[in-house]
Design an enzyme around this catalytic site. Sequence first.
Site: not given
Length: 406
Positions: A73, A360, A363
């Site tokens: 991600s 978040d 990340h």
Amino acid sequence: FICAFNFLTLSLFLLNHIQPLSIASFIYRSLSSSMARGLKIWFLVSIMLLVVDLGPLARGEPQVPCYFIFGDSLFDNGNNNGLLTSARANFPPYGIDFPGGPTGRFSNGRNMADVIAELLGFETYIPPFATASGQEILTGVNYGSGGAGIRDETGLQLGDRISMNKQLLNHQVTISRIAQLLGSKDLAEEYLSKCMYSVGMGNNDYINNYLQPEYYPTSTLYTADQYAAALIEQYSQQINTLYNYGARKVALFGLGLIGCTPAELATYGTNGSACVNTILYDVQLFNDRLVSLVDDLNNNLTDAKFIYINSTGIGSGDSSSIGITVVNVSCCDVSSNWGKGQCIPLSVPCSNRSTYAFWDAFHPTEHVNVITAGRSYSAQSPTDAYPFDIDTLAQLSLQRLRSSYK
């Protein structure tokens, strides 16, 4: 005067690597918000004057013809959008600072792959495999997938994801398409040997595997050292496969400060430390073995070059020196249910995003991505990259020997 001279020197350097239309915005956004507004205005004016005076120098070709990205991600730019998974980021407030809004990037703005592409001189961002088509694949493809890992089962509890093995299969598809576009397999092979490749895998093999005993048995089957060894053994096979597919310039990103993420802090606590030290120890076992793998690859595959990016080292130190003052909580409100640790859809994030380390619960913010990618590309410390940085790797002229990809 000294400050002005340093910025002028930096400007001249970046003009060699960033297209003119993106120079001002790239540097402006990269500056810490704590800097004086007057300095930003002076800098933008100076940049625009340099673009006018040095336009021909600035409009050079990218350092490499194409850039291929494998990862999780931290690199995903939309490959998970069409998957049945909680690991998705194609909704607000993700992308609040990205020109295209929410795109599937797990950040408020650009991710590391975007910034590296800019620094390499590409005019546009590298497209995700999910939507890449036609001639655009000649500039490269991004295969990154949220929740993906070295191990195939990693991230299973999240739903669909594209593991490293599957990303390699997708790359085979791209190679076939490039061979068709260029007219032959041999031409494709030569073309691919000149490209840049970056691989950032392994974070989820801890976050969404080893550290999730309710879903995976790995923490009972392996000690931390045994698990790192098993991961590196499988990773080595995957990187060798990538080499057999024609990769000759490869940057391997080490694991980051997983034990410092808001998600892990909330789960484990720290007993007064800034981070979860046991997780940092486990991660370092992997990173140490990854450095050794880089040495082995360079010794055995002499017509290629592999480098290690020290993500943990780059992320360590006094964050306040780069304007980051909030390091233990996320900028956006995060979910505790579906998509746990990710931003709650349509929630309003913090306004001072450049002062936050985390967007978040997992990340980093765009501000951190710019710094990490920048130091990966041009090392600011001898420990940032080994044996050298991405800029140096891009400039290498390697002897091309025939690979054995099918």
